[in-house]
Design an enzyme around this catalytic site. Structure first.
Site, PDB file in Angstrom:
ATOM      1  N   SER A  27      17.944  -1.497 -26.192  1.00  0.00           N
ATOM      2  CA  SER A  27      18.369  -0.113 -26.402  1.00  0.00           C
ATOM      3  C   SER A  27      19.282  -0.041 -27.611  1.00  0.00           C
ATOM      4  O   SER A  27      20.094  -0.939 -27.841  1.00  0.00           O
ATOM      5  CB  SER A  27      19.106   0.399 -25.156  1.00  0.00           C
ATOM      6  N   THR A  74       0.879  -1.168   0.000  1.00  0.00           N
ATOM      7  CA  THR A  74       0.000   0.000   0.000  1.00  0.00           C
ATOM      8  C   THR A  74       0.916   1.218   0.000  1.00  0.00           C
ATOM      9  O   THR A  74       1.955   1.226   0.682  1.00  0.00           O
ATOM     10  CB  THR A  74      -0.921   0.041   1.237  1.00  0.00           C
ATOM     11  N   HIS A  75       0.573   2.232  -0.775  1.00  0.00           N
ATOM     12  CA  HIS A  75       1.426   3.420  -0.924  1.00  0.00           C
ATOM     13  C   HIS A  75       2.805   3.045  -1.470  1.00  0.00           C
ATOM     14  O   HIS A  75       3.791   3.752  -1.220  1.00  0.00           O
ATOM     15  CB  HIS A  75       1.580   4.179   0.393  1.00  0.00           C
TER      16      HIS A  75
END
Length: 550
Positions: free
Chosen positions: A318, A196-197
């Site tokens: 890349s 959470t968060h």
């Protein structure tokens, strides 16, 4: 000169289709001249106009690029409409059957890449009608549009298209749910930390995390089905705005087009686009779900998390840095959710101030819907392969469970349940322990420190074995068997429920697909075989053979 050209146009009426291409046909057939020798409009609707559309407006007003997506639907709608006109005696059988037969052949040609829309006419509707007149002459082809307007025709095409794309999306979403449920198998006791968060929360099972996406997508399926049912009402026969004085049968076209219901109110049918916005809102919800999935996969496949490993087939490199393995496909999933949200907002904004009745603004709803449907169908289609090929690094996930106090809540719960300590006080006891361990760069793996803090600092007579048990992430995870919890028993029950819900969705989806496919096949068969009928009774028998109009 004027009289000579008018006579020429009349004499070419029945033979022009085979002798002139579309450009010449438009020039000689639809062009007329007034007494001052001024050329009038070449459009099928150009009778009241003294000149053609200004050249600078042609690119601005044309919808050929957009309408190329609707050609099969438009022809299907015309086949159903003309069949109904013939059955109702609105146009003679000997003429309706030729139009229907020609339309079926034209649909075949388009599907085979042998016919395409031209820019001489501004949209798909006019292209198809002009082609029928070119092939059959005005006396036959010119009757196809009887008691029909582009206002009900365009909303019909939009509904048929939206319905088709929703069926595709529902199928892709079903496959995505299946992938999550399958990936959950064997993961009931593998632990991971939840967040959470974006901070460590509590230990959960890998199956618990995976299956929560199945739960969300099952709700998305319900929303998509609700949107589908809103779309699935037949607008054909509404006319320009107020119906018609002809004795049409809208229930017959409903059956021939595979609709569940008739969109009864003609003004509502031609001027409402809520079916599109409901569909796009449901689409937006799906894309939001997958954007969150993409974000988690992007983060968790990074070096710092290392909880997931993307298959090389779902990564990009890349051009400069040889070591890179970028989650480019997932970043596109996350980014394109923003585009879909924009389309939803654009749709509501576009229609919020329109008066009732058809407005040309409605052209833009097609552009919005096509773009959104293309993105979301591609987006959901890749999810099953993504889930199947991604490696879950269970050892790393278990390691993270110990690393940052994920079992702190259960330690507080233990003090409440076993030692009758108020939860707020227990919260403080555990919080102070976490703070001390964090500042000394330790964690709950230092059991002796934890026991000492509880027994000696806070004078709680808790056995060391019990404290150790509630600090073990796997033990804690398996104990959460409340309804909806992460314990193996609870997750197993949820998985069974999800499997049952998914089976129901599959059955309903099959019914919807079968209804649409059967209707298209019936309409095509009727249009193919009607060339041999000579009476309304014979046409009625042919319709009854392939459909069940009510």
């Amino acid at each position: 000169i004027c009289l000579q050209k008018t006579m020429l146009a009349n004499s070419l009426r029945t033979t022009i289709s085979k002798q002139f291409n579309q450009k010449v046909f438009s020039k000689y057939y639809f062009s007329t001249y007034n007494l001052n020798n001024e050329k009038k409009s070449t459009k099928l609707w150009g009778g009241r106009f003294s000149k053609d559309t200004n050249a600078c407006l042609k690119k601005w007003t044309q919808s050929i690029t957009c309408d190329s997506n609707f050609v099969p639907e438009d022809i299907w709608g015309s086949m159903a409409h003309v069949t109904m006109l013939g059955r109702q005696g609105i146009i003679p059988i000997e003429k309706s059957k030729q139009i229907a037969h020609a339309l079926k052949n034209l649909q075949d040609k388009f599907n085979n890449g042998e016919w395409e829309l031209g820019y001489e006419q501004e949209d798909v509707h006019m292209n198809v009608e002009a082609e029928m007149i070119r092939q059959l002459g005005m006396d036959i082809g010119g009757r196809m549009h009887t008691c029909r307007s582009r206002n009900d025709q365009v909303v019909l095409d939009s509904k048929l298209y939206t319905r088709r794309r929703l069926l595709e999306l529902r199928e892709h979403t079903v496959n995505a749910v299946e992938a999550f449920l399958k990936k959950s198998e064997g993961q009931l006791e593998n632990q991971m930390v939840s967040y959470t968060h974006v901070q460590h929360a509590q230990p959960v099972s890998v199956a618990f995390w995976l299956s929560h996406y199945a739960a969300i997508l099952l709700r998305d399926l319900r929303r998509l089905k609700n949107a589908y049912d809103t779309v699935d009402h037949n607008p054909l026969g509404a006319g320009a705005i107020s119906g018609t004085s002809f004795p049409i049968d809208r229930h017959l076209t409903k059956e021939l087009l595979g609709f569940q219901n008739v969109h009864t109110h003609s003004l509502d049918a031609t001027s409402s686009r809520d079916f599109m916005w409901e569909s796009l809102s449901a689409v937006g919800m799906v894309s939001g779900t997958l954007s969150r999935l993409a974000e988690e996969f992007i983060l968790w496949s990074s070096y710092e998390f290392n909880s997931l490993t993307l298959d090389d087939g779902f990564a990009m490199g890349s051009s400069m840095m040889p070591q890179k393995k970028n989650p480019g496909a997932l970043e596109l999933m996350r980014g394109r959710c923003g585009r879909i949200s924009g389309y939803v907002s654009a749709g509501f904004t576009m229609t919020k101030g329109l008066p009732s009745g058809y407005n040309r603004d409605f052209h833009e709803d097609k552009e919005i819907t096509i773009a959104a449907m293309n993105i979301i169908n591609h987006m959901v289609e890749i999810v099953p392969s993504l889930i199947e090929t991604t490696t879950i690094n269970t050892e790393r996930m278990a390691e993270l469970c110990f690393g940052n106090f994920a079992t702190a809540t259960e330690l507080a719960n233990y003090l409440v349940a076993k030692h009758d300590i108020p939860f707020r006080e227990a919260h403080h006891v555990v919080g102070s322990l976490v703070g001390e361990l964090y500042r000394s760069k330790q964690n709950f793996s230092n059991f002796d420190y934890c026991v000492n803090h509880i027994q000696n600092t806070h004078k709680i007579n808790a056995p060391a074995e019990e404290i150790k048990a509630v600090l073990d992430p796997k033990t804690v995870m398996l104990s959460y068997n409340s309804l909806g919890g992460t314990g193996a028993e609870s997750v197993s029950q949820m998985l069974q429920t999800f499997e049952s819900d998914l089976a129901n969705h599959k059955e309903v989806l099959k019914q919807d697909n079968d209804r649409v496919n059967s209707a298209l096949e019936a309409t095509r068969n009727i249009s193919q075989e009607c060339i041999n009928v000579n009476t309304v009774k014979e046409l009625d028998a042919l319709i009854a053979k392939y459909s069940n109009p009510k």
